[in-house]
Scaffold this motif. Sequence first.
Motif, PDB file in Angstrom:
ATOM      1  N   PHE A 158       0.839  -1.205   0.000  1.00 35.88           N
ATOM      2  CA  PHE A 158       0.000   0.000   0.000  1.00 35.88           C
ATOM      3  C   PHE A 158       0.872   1.252   0.000  1.00 35.88           C
ATOM      4  O   PHE A 158       2.073   1.208   0.284  1.00 35.88           O
ATOM      5  CB  PHE A 158      -0.936  -0.001   1.213  1.00 35.88           C
ATOM      6  N   VAL A 159       0.261   2.380  -0.310  1.00 37.78           N
ATOM      7  CA  VAL A 159       0.991   3.633  -0.449  1.00 37.78           C
ATOM      8  C   VAL A 159       1.553   4.082   0.900  1.00 37.78           C
ATOM      9  O   VAL A 159       0.901   3.958   1.940  1.00 37.78           O
ATOM     10  CB  VAL A 159       0.094   4.730  -1.063  1.00 37.78           C
ATOM     11  N   ARG A 160       2.775   4.575   0.868  1.00 38.56           N
ATOM     12  CA  ARG A 160       3.422   5.165   2.053  1.00 38.56           C
ATOM     13  C   ARG A 160       3.409   6.679   1.893  1.00 38.56           C
ATOM     14  O   ARG A 160       3.981   7.208   0.935  1.00 38.56           O
ATOM     15  CB  ARG A 160       4.873   4.687   2.161  1.00 38.56           C
ATOM     16  N   GLU A 161       2.754   7.373   2.806  1.00 36.35           N
ATOM     17  CA  GLU A 161       2.618   8.824   2.701  1.00 36.35           C
ATOM     18  C   GLU A 161       3.274   9.584   3.841  1.00 36.35           C
ATOM     19  O   GLU A 161       3.322  10.808   3.818  1.00 36.35           O
ATOM     20  CB  GLU A 161       1.141   9.215   2.661  1.00 36.35           C
ATOM     21  N   SER A 162       3.806   8.887   4.829  1.00 34.20           N
ATOM     22  CA  SER A 162       4.299   9.569   6.030  1.00 34.20           C
ATOM     23  C   SER A 162       5.474  10.486   5.712  1.00 34.20           C
ATOM     24  O   SER A 162       5.583  11.584   6.270  1.00 34.20           O
ATOM     25  CB  SER A 162       4.702   8.549   7.094  1.00 34.20           C
ATOM     26  N   THR A 163       6.368  10.055   4.836  1.00 31.61           N
ATOM     27  CA  THR A 163       7.497  10.879   4.417  1.00 31.61           C
ATOM     28  C   THR A 163       7.451  11.029   2.910  1.00 31.61           C
ATOM     29  O   THR A 163       7.653  10.054   2.188  1.00 31.61           O
ATOM     30  CB  THR A 163       8.836  10.239   4.828  1.00 31.61           C
ATOM     31  N   PRO A 164       7.167  12.219   2.390  1.00 31.88           N
ATOM     32  CA  PRO A 164       7.054  12.389   0.942  1.00 31.88           C
ATOM     33  C   PRO A 164       8.363  12.047   0.220  1.00 31.88           C
ATOM     34  O   PRO A 164       9.446  12.443   0.652  1.00 31.88           O
ATOM     35  CB  PRO A 164       6.707  13.872   0.780  1.00 31.88           C
ATOM     36  N   HIS A 165       8.235  11.262  -0.850  1.00 29.19           N
ATOM     37  CA  HIS A 165       9.352  10.913  -1.733  1.00 29.19           C
ATOM     38  C   HIS A 165       8.925  11.193  -3.170  1.00 29.19           C
ATOM     39  O   HIS A 165       7.742  11.094  -3.493  1.00 29.19           O
ATOM     40  CB  HIS A 165       9.686   9.415  -1.658  1.00 29.19           C
ATOM     41  N   PRO A 166       9.872  11.490  -4.045  1.00 23.77           N
ATOM     42  CA  PRO A 166       9.525  11.389  -5.463  1.00 23.77           C
ATOM     43  C   PRO A 166       9.125   9.947  -5.745  1.00 23.77           C
ATOM     44  O   PRO A 166       9.732   9.009  -5.209  1.00 23.77           O
ATOM     45  CB  PRO A 166      10.809  11.792  -6.187  1.00 23.77           C
ATOM     46  N   THR A 167       8.080   9.775  -6.534  1.00 24.56           N
ATOM     47  CA  THR A 167       7.436   8.464  -6.642  1.00 24.56           C
ATOM     48  C   THR A 167       7.208   8.082  -8.095  1.00 24.56           C
ATOM     49  O   THR A 167       6.803   8.920  -8.912  1.00 24.56           O
ATOM     50  CB  THR A 167       6.089   8.472  -5.893  1.00 24.56           C
ATOM     51  N   ILE A 168       7.455   6.809  -8.388  1.00 20.02           N
ATOM     52  CA  ILE A 168       7.157   6.238  -9.701  1.00 20.02           C
ATOM     53  C   ILE A 168       6.135   5.123  -9.517  1.00 20.02           C
ATOM     54  O   ILE A 168       6.350   4.190  -8.731  1.00 20.02           O
ATOM     55  CB  ILE A 168       8.421   5.680 -10.371  1.00 20.02           C
ATOM     56  N   LEU A 169       5.029   5.211 -10.223  1.00 21.98           N
ATOM     57  CA  LEU A 169       4.043   4.145 -10.317  1.00 21.98           C
ATOM     58  C   LEU A 169       4.226   3.491 -11.681  1.00 21.98           C
ATOM     59  O   LEU A 169       4.308   4.182 -12.698  1.00 21.98           O
ATOM     60  CB  LEU A 169       2.618   4.688 -10.194  1.00 21.98           C
ATOM     61  N   MET A 170       4.297   2.167 -11.724  1.00 25.84           N
ATOM     62  CA  MET A 170       4.485   1.477 -12.986  1.00 25.84           C
ATOM     63  C   MET A 170       3.541   0.291 -13.086  1.00 25.84           C
ATOM     64  O   MET A 170       3.484  -0.538 -12.178  1.00 25.84           O
ATOM     65  CB  MET A 170       5.932   0.994 -13.139  1.00 25.84           C
TER      66      MET A 170
END
Length: 232
Positions: A97-109
């Motif tokens: 599941f998505v981790r939102e606690s610490t924002p990161h640049p993110t890639i969904l593939m």
Amino acid sequence: MSEFECKVVTIEPLTANVQRILLRPENAPDFKAGQYIRVVMDEGDKRPFSIANAPDESGLIELHIGAAEHNPWAMQVIEKMQAEKSIVLDGPHGNAFVRESTPHPTILMAGGTGFSYTWSILQQLLKSALKEPLFLYWGTRTAADMYALEELEALAQQHPKFKFIPVLESPEKGWQGRTGLVHQAVLQDFVSLEPYQVYIAGRFEMAGAAREDFHQQGLMLENLYGDAYDFI
């Protein structure tokens, strides 16, 4: 995690082989964007599908099921829902599941209907203003299989930090976008994946190749998420 009954609200085609199903649980379970449920065919037969929506006030569960005559495993699920107008699910399941606690640049593939997993996470992340860049790479065989193309292009226009990259394996004449394997498109676009979180859904072969190649390109494996990695 427990079993719960759902009313079948709608079954509608997204493509010739993909159905969008909306289910209304009697008691809506708490789930996180990126988790999955299992359709209970009988006590010894429970079939997993990603939840395609993020949690919201509607309480609905959305599924995107690729079902064609050559895929009886999925066709039987659709036929059961059509005949009985209700279905028993169990879950939610999954640690990708998505981790939102610490924002990161993110890639969904995503490959094919693996898009439903990334669609859930994308909706969750776009609920608030993006603090970091967000990329969605979606690979399908043809443009006709990319059923959310226009909607994703519109979202990319609305959210400056979000970029959508469609990738076709067998492009039609006149296609102006990327071609080939979706994970290769990611490799071509990033010199280093070290700062990124990556979420992946699709065929096990694709997920396995991406894990190896992305790690070689700097991705820390603790920042790689996908249900496939529980099995490969």
